[in-house]
Scaffold this active site. Sequence first.
Site, short mmCIF file in Angstrom:
data_model
loop_
_atom_site.label_atom_id
_atom_site.label_comp_id
_atom_site.label_asym_id
_atom_site.label_seq_id
_atom_site.Cartn_x
_atom_site.Cartn_y
_atom_site.Cartn_z
N ARG A 36 0.85 -1.18 0.00
CA ARG A 36 0.00 0.00 0.00
C ARG A 36 0.89 1.23 0.00
NH1 ARG A 36 -2.49 3.04 4.84
NH2 ARG A 36 -3.77 4.57 3.75
N HIS A 41 -2.87 10.97 0.74
CA HIS A 41 -2.28 10.77 2.06
C HIS A 41 -1.63 12.09 2.48
CE1 HIS A 41 -0.74 7.47 4.94
NE2 HIS A 41 -0.46 8.64 5.50
N GLU A 92 -7.13 8.59 6.54
CA GLU A 92 -7.34 9.31 7.79
C GLU A 92 -7.80 10.75 7.61
OE1 GLU A 92 -4.09 6.76 10.44
OE2 GLU A 92 -3.81 8.92 10.20
N ASN A 99 -6.97 1.98 10.39
CA ASN A 99 -5.63 2.22 10.91
C ASN A 99 -5.73 2.21 12.42
OD1 ASN A 99 -4.94 2.61 8.27
ND2 ASN A 99 -4.37 4.76 8.46
N TYR A 103 -3.62 1.90 16.15
CA TYR A 103 -2.38 1.89 16.91
C TYR A 103 -2.63 1.78 18.42
CZ TYR A 103 -0.17 3.42 12.58
OH TYR A 103 0.27 3.48 11.29
N GLU A 121 -3.25 0.08 8.38
CA GLU A 121 -2.03 0.44 9.12
C GLU A 121 -2.13 -0.15 10.52
OE1 GLU A 121 -0.91 4.57 9.39
OE2 GLU A 121 -1.48 4.97 7.30
#
Length: 446
Positions: A77, A121, A166, A291, A293, A349
């Site tokens: 990606r 992005h 995002e 995504n 985290y 991600e």
Amino acid sequence: MSQLDFPRDFVWGTATASFQVEGAAFEDGRGESIWDRFCRIPGKVFAGHNGDVACDQYHRYPEDIRLMKEAGIQAYRFSIAWPRIIPLGTGAVNPKGIAYYRALATALREAGIEPVATLYHWDLPQALQDKGGWENRETAYAFEAYARTCFTELGDLIHQWITLNEPWCSAYLGYGMGAHAPGIQDKHAAVRAVHHLNLAHGLAVRAFRESGKPGTIGITWNIMVHRPATRNEKDRLAAEIAIERDSRMFTGPVCGHGYPRRFLEQAGITIPEQPGDLDIIASPIDFAGLNYYSENVVAWDELTEDHIRFMPTWQEKTDMGWSIVPQGFVRHLRWLSAETGGIPLYVTENGCAQKDVVVIDEHGQKRVHDAGRIAYLRDHFLAMKQALDEGIPLKGYFLWSLLDNFEWAHGYSKRFGIVYIDYSTLQRIPKDSYYYYRDLIAGYGE
């Protein structure tokens, strides 16, 4: 059976973004982006770092593809830099920009790696920011024209597309908090940006359907499913409002649910929507990207504007200061699956910043022993397997990141890669986590 036994057709990939890795900022007709400009503002980016060279993937992509192939990585990606394709955001197309991404996608395919392209992005052409950027509705239509160009020129090589990465960051960090380019601090500007980003997404999806090109299209969100600090009713309400602000402002209209009216009324903000906008934004997507985290904890606070206060957590932190919460990964996947109605999901991600150190081993080779990152990844793979076992339609995973890279306002001070970059020489040094990921993909990840 292995705890990490994934379906045979599960896609194992890795990810980067154009401004973070490409470099070659002034080569082959590339136009200026808002991040080129933002990096030049004193105090905005750690140590005055910029993306002029980054990892120099623009010139070194064959080496990076070789590293991916040797690890058994099945999909890559990457993002397309709008200023490389249409340097001023609108108007003339740059043939050298098209040629670069054609060469990249072709080399990936020749290596047996599926190219997955993100259209946006964060590197908006500065010429569009000079006209208002994402506050300006016209930017959404400029994005539609740019997307059509990409589908036309690259659609024979790229069959999986992501419209936006995002949009929360683009709108809130860029136009609300001022921590990211273009550095504006205005909550009403942020809401205008939210709507025009959502509109741009819908226009691009519609353009893809009209293009007749093969493949699928979706969007990537960094949704935030905040958990309440206590069972207290007010804390639960704070979590609901925070989820509306940070997730449903983006997922709601795309999934056909509209904007979260309770949050809008409480915050005193107005969406600049026009008739038909919500229909365009809700153009059906083929998949959604997550995504993930970390997971935040919130409590009710009478003194803050949104009545939301972020609370301390007990978990170990990454080098970004983010709590390591693998079970939160399961909760986010459950939430997103319910919100999107059970369409295919991809983890676009997931990864971990660590303070990596290069050492010389007994054979005189440079090595990076990043045991903390491996532990983070393994715990998140176990969480992902739990989600799959629960029936969540998860189809693939893209590890962030292939390479250490430009980490936005943190410059080059944070390292997320499974491949270490020596920024003085641009040498690539696979970390232990690279070999761990290779083994996981091969079926030996425990």
